[in-house]
Design a protein around this motif. Structure first.
Motif, PDB file in Angstrom:
ATOM      1  N   VAL A  71       0.921  -1.064   0.078  1.00 50.06           N
ATOM      2  CA  VAL A  71       0.012   0.060  -0.463  1.00 50.06           C
ATOM      3  C   VAL A  71       1.080   1.375   0.350  1.00 50.06           C
ATOM      4  O   VAL A  71       2.051   0.742  -0.221  1.00 50.06           O
ATOM      5  CB  VAL A  71      -0.919   0.176   1.084  1.00 50.06           C
ATOM      6  CG1 VAL A  71      -1.872  -1.190   1.410  1.00 50.06           C
ATOM      7  CG2 VAL A  71       0.091  -0.277   2.894  1.00 50.06           C
ATOM      8  N   GLY A  72       0.246   2.578   0.594  1.00 46.90           N
ATOM      9  CA  GLY A  72       1.395   3.875   0.473  1.00 46.90           C
ATOM     10  C   GLY A  72       1.983   3.930   1.622  1.00 46.90           C
ATOM     11  O   GLY A  72       2.355   2.935   1.978  1.00 46.90           O
ATOM     12  N   LYS A  73       2.779   4.765   1.196  1.00 46.29           N
ATOM     13  CA  LYS A  73       3.576   5.387   2.864  1.00 46.29           C
ATOM     14  C   LYS A  73       2.796   6.023   3.862  1.00 46.29           C
ATOM     15  O   LYS A  73       2.041   6.295   3.993  1.00 46.29           O
ATOM     16  CB  LYS A  73       4.552   6.539   1.904  1.00 46.29           C
ATOM     17  CG  LYS A  73       4.935   6.508   1.259  1.00 46.29           C
ATOM     18  CD  LYS A  73       6.254   7.247   1.364  1.00 46.29           C
ATOM     19  CE  LYS A  73       7.293   7.615   0.165  1.00 46.29           C
ATOM     20  NZ  LYS A  73       8.167   8.796  -0.145  1.00 46.29           N
ATOM     21  N   HIS A  74       3.306   4.490   5.409  1.00 47.69           N
ATOM     22  CA  HIS A  74       2.871   5.420   6.287  1.00 47.69           C
ATOM     23  C   HIS A  74       1.102   4.289   6.382  1.00 47.69           C
ATOM     24  O   HIS A  74       0.971   5.561   7.246  1.00 47.69           O
ATOM     25  CB  HIS A  74       3.848   6.189   6.771  1.00 47.69           C
ATOM     26  CG  HIS A  74       3.404   6.230   8.362  1.00 47.69           C
ATOM     27  ND1 HIS A  74       4.418   5.354   9.120  1.00 47.69           N
ATOM     28  CD2 HIS A  74       3.119   7.161   9.562  1.00 47.69           C
ATOM     29  CE1 HIS A  74       4.474   5.590  10.217  1.00 47.69           C
ATOM     30  NE2 HIS A  74       3.452   6.886  10.852  1.00 47.69           N
ATOM     31  N   PRO A  75       1.119   3.734   6.208  1.00 46.18           N
ATOM     32  CA  PRO A  75      -0.327   2.564   5.972  1.00 46.18           C
ATOM     33  C   PRO A  75      -0.712   2.676   7.660  1.00 46.18           C
ATOM     34  O   PRO A  75       0.027   3.027   8.185  1.00 46.18           O
ATOM     35  CB  PRO A  75      -0.659   2.018   5.550  1.00 46.18           C
ATOM     36  CG  PRO A  75       0.547   1.469   5.766  1.00 46.18           C
ATOM     37  CD  PRO A  75       1.236   2.504   5.861  1.00 46.18           C
ATOM     38  N   GLY A  76      -1.910   3.329   7.743  1.00 42.31           N
ATOM     39  CA  GLY A  76      -2.508   3.554   9.523  1.00 42.31           C
ATOM     40  C   GLY A  76      -3.794   2.920   9.709  1.00 42.31           C
ATOM     41  O   GLY A  76      -3.893   1.881  11.007  1.00 42.31           O
ATOM     42  N   ARG A  77      -4.488   3.241   9.026  1.00 45.07           N
ATOM     43  CA  ARG A  77      -6.156   2.623   9.984  1.00 45.07           C
ATOM     44  C   ARG A  77      -7.024   1.452   8.227  1.00 45.07           C
ATOM     45  O   ARG A  77      -6.519   2.332   6.944  1.00 45.07           O
ATOM     46  CB  ARG A  77      -6.956   3.170   9.679  1.00 45.07           C
ATOM     47  CG  ARG A  77      -6.749   3.998  11.641  1.00 45.07           C
ATOM     48  CD  ARG A  77      -6.856   3.010  12.013  1.00 45.07           C
ATOM     49  NE  ARG A  77      -6.063   4.025  13.419  1.00 45.07           N
ATOM     50  CZ  ARG A  77      -5.100   4.109  14.410  1.00 45.07           C
ATOM     51  NH1 ARG A  77      -3.694   2.875  13.819  1.00 45.07           N
ATOM     52  NH2 ARG A  77      -4.614   4.630  15.273  1.00 45.07           N
ATOM     53  N   VAL A  78      -7.539   0.874   7.995  1.00 38.32           N
ATOM     54  CA  VAL A  78      -8.213  -0.101   7.456  1.00 38.32           C
ATOM     55  C   VAL A  78      -9.460   0.075   7.654  1.00 38.32           C
ATOM     56  O   VAL A  78      -9.810  -0.486   8.997  1.00 38.32           O
ATOM     57  CB  VAL A  78      -8.047  -1.558   6.667  1.00 38.32           C
ATOM     58  CG1 VAL A  78      -7.659  -2.622   9.075  1.00 38.32           C
ATOM     59  CG2 VAL A  78      -8.390  -2.500   5.909  1.00 38.32           C
ATOM     60  N   ALA A  79     -10.330   0.347   6.938  1.00 40.96           N
ATOM     61  CA  ALA A  79     -11.935  -0.247   6.968  1.00 40.96           C
ATOM     62  C   ALA A  79     -12.168  -1.068   5.728  1.00 40.96           C
ATOM     63  O   ALA A  79     -12.076  -0.818   4.624  1.00 40.96           O
ATOM     64  CB  ALA A  79     -12.451   1.282   7.073  1.00 40.96           C
ATOM     65  N   PHE A  80     -13.925  -1.952   6.031  1.00 38.96           N
ATOM     66  CA  PHE A  80     -14.299  -2.693   5.207  1.00 38.96           C
ATOM     67  C   PHE A  80     -15.709  -1.058   4.309  1.00 38.96           C
ATOM     68  O   PHE A  80     -16.102  -0.932   5.459  1.00 38.96           O
ATOM     69  CB  PHE A  80     -14.688  -3.611   5.497  1.00 38.96           C
ATOM     70  CG  PHE A  80     -13.267  -4.179   5.451  1.00 38.96           C
ATOM     71  CD1 PHE A  80     -13.003  -4.904   5.021  1.00 38.96           C
ATOM     72  CD2 PHE A  80     -13.016  -4.697   7.180  1.00 38.96           C
ATOM     73  CE1 PHE A  80     -12.231  -6.058   5.105  1.00 38.96           C
ATOM     74  CE2 PHE A  80     -11.686  -5.975   6.988  1.00 38.96           C
ATOM     75  CZ  PHE A  80     -11.704  -6.361   6.095  1.00 38.96           C
ATOM     76  N   HIS A  81     -15.414  -1.650   2.716  1.00 40.55           N
ATOM     77  CA  HIS A  81     -16.162  -1.144   2.447  1.00 40.55           C
ATOM     78  C   HIS A  81     -18.245  -1.677   2.798  1.00 40.55           C
ATOM     79  O   HIS A  81     -18.064  -3.681   3.070  1.00 40.55           O
ATOM     80  CB  HIS A  81     -16.861  -1.290   1.115  1.00 40.55           C
ATOM     81  CG  HIS A  81     -17.544  -0.539   0.061  1.00 40.55           C
ATOM     82  ND1 HIS A  81     -19.026  -1.173   0.026  1.00 40.55           N
ATOM     83  CD2 HIS A  81     -17.877   0.928  -0.465  1.00 40.55           C
ATOM     84  CE1 HIS A  81     -19.986  -0.461  -0.494  1.00 40.55           C
ATOM     85  NE2 HIS A  81     -19.104   0.944  -0.980  1.00 40.55           N
ATOM     86  N   PRO A  82     -19.118  -1.908   3.295  1.00 39.23           N
ATOM     87  CA  PRO A  82     -20.006  -2.330   3.204  1.00 39.23           C
ATOM     88  C   PRO A  82     -20.775  -3.888   3.134  1.00 39.23           C
ATOM     89  O   PRO A  82     -20.937  -4.466   3.757  1.00 39.23           O
ATOM     90  CB  PRO A  82     -21.531  -1.198   3.510  1.00 39.23           C
ATOM     91  CG  PRO A  82     -21.011   0.245   3.600  1.00 39.23           C
ATOM     92  CD  PRO A  82     -19.719   0.534   2.807  1.00 39.23           C
ATOM     93  N   SER A  83     -20.730  -3.939   1.893  1.00 39.80           N
ATOM     94  CA  SER A  83     -20.898  -5.435   0.937  1.00 39.80           C
ATOM     95  C   SER A  83     -19.898  -6.151   1.304  1.00 39.80           C
ATOM     96  O   SER A  83     -19.586  -7.002   1.093  1.00 39.80           O
ATOM     97  CB  SER A  83     -21.033  -4.395  -0.206  1.00 39.80           C
ATOM     98  OG  SER A  83     -19.430  -4.371  -0.941  1.00 39.80           O
ATOM     99  N   GLY A  84     -18.063  -4.989   1.350  1.00 41.93           N
ATOM    100  CA  GLY A  84     -17.363  -6.393   2.016  1.00 41.93           C
ATOM    101  C   GLY A  84     -16.026  -6.329   0.819  1.00 41.93           C
ATOM    102  O   GLY A  84     -15.460  -7.610   0.741  1.00 41.93           O
ATOM    103  N   THR A  85     -16.620  -5.798  -0.276  1.00 41.20           N
ATOM    104  CA  THR A  85     -16.217  -6.000  -1.422  1.00 41.20           C
ATOM    105  C   THR A  85     -14.450  -5.519  -1.801  1.00 41.20           C
ATOM    106  O   THR A  85     -13.756  -5.532  -2.793  1.00 41.20           O
ATOM    107  CB  THR A  85     -16.609  -6.188  -2.837  1.00 41.20           C
ATOM    108  OG1 THR A  85     -17.312  -4.418  -2.987  1.00 41.20           O
ATOM    109  CG2 THR A  85     -18.309  -6.396  -2.994  1.00 41.20           C
TER     110      THR A  85
END
Length: 171
Positions: A71-85
């Motif tokens: 992924v990009g530089k210095h990633p911090g958080r992840v979240a899922f689209h409501p569809s999960g896709t």
């Protein structure tokens, strides 16, 4: 001598609190979320301020890493689209959000947002994502269908977290 646990996720027995296993992931893991359908855990690895980070995808049944996604530089958080896709990862080091297809574990988009993005939350319908940028004092709004930044709203001093509350007047 203490074992170095940097870059590992601990699997803990909730009944007695003992560590059952440690799973090696990338350096400096900063966030972990379970996929809405279950079975997979997504771990954000910050790496360093000067390098790109990664996302480790763990099969929670076999307790193994099944994919490592750059992924990009210095990633911090992840979240899922409501569809999960899709999963969105905020990259504070380059002011972007990486869009990951959860079926193929591949990056399918990179969305420029305001500087140093932190948290992301989705509208329940999945039409928009909202990203906080404390250094810019803004909330970025992303159209998820086009993966484009729709704009930013100045919200005050150093907005960190973000939450979305439905309007109780709407049936």
């Amino acid at each position: 001598q203490h074992e170095n646990y940097a870059g590992k996720v601990a699997v803990i027995d909730p009944a007695n609190g003992t560590v059952l296993q440690r799973i090696a992931v990338g350096m400096d893991p900063s966030d972990i979320k379970l996929h809405p359908a279950g079975g997979l855990a997504y771990v954000v690895n910050r790496e360093s301020h000067h390098s790109h980070g990664s996302l480790s995808v763990i099969d929670t049944r076999s307790k193994t890493v099944v994919a490592t996604v750059p992924v990009g530089k210095h990633p911090g958080r992840v979240a899922f689209h409501p569809s999960g896709t899709q999963a969105y990862v905020t990259n504070s080091g380059d002011g972007t959000v990486s869009v990951i297809d959860t079926a193929s574990h591949a990056v399918v988009g990179l969305i420029p947002v305001d500087q140093a993005p932190q948290h992301v939350v989705f509208h329940p319908a999945g039409t928009h994502a909202y990203v906080s940028s404390p250094e810019a004092n803004t909330l970025s709004v992303i159209d998820t269908a086009t993966q484009q930044l729709r704009g930013s709203v100045t919200v005050g001093s150093a907005p960190w977290g973000v939450a979305l509350v439905g309007d109780p007047r709407v049936a």
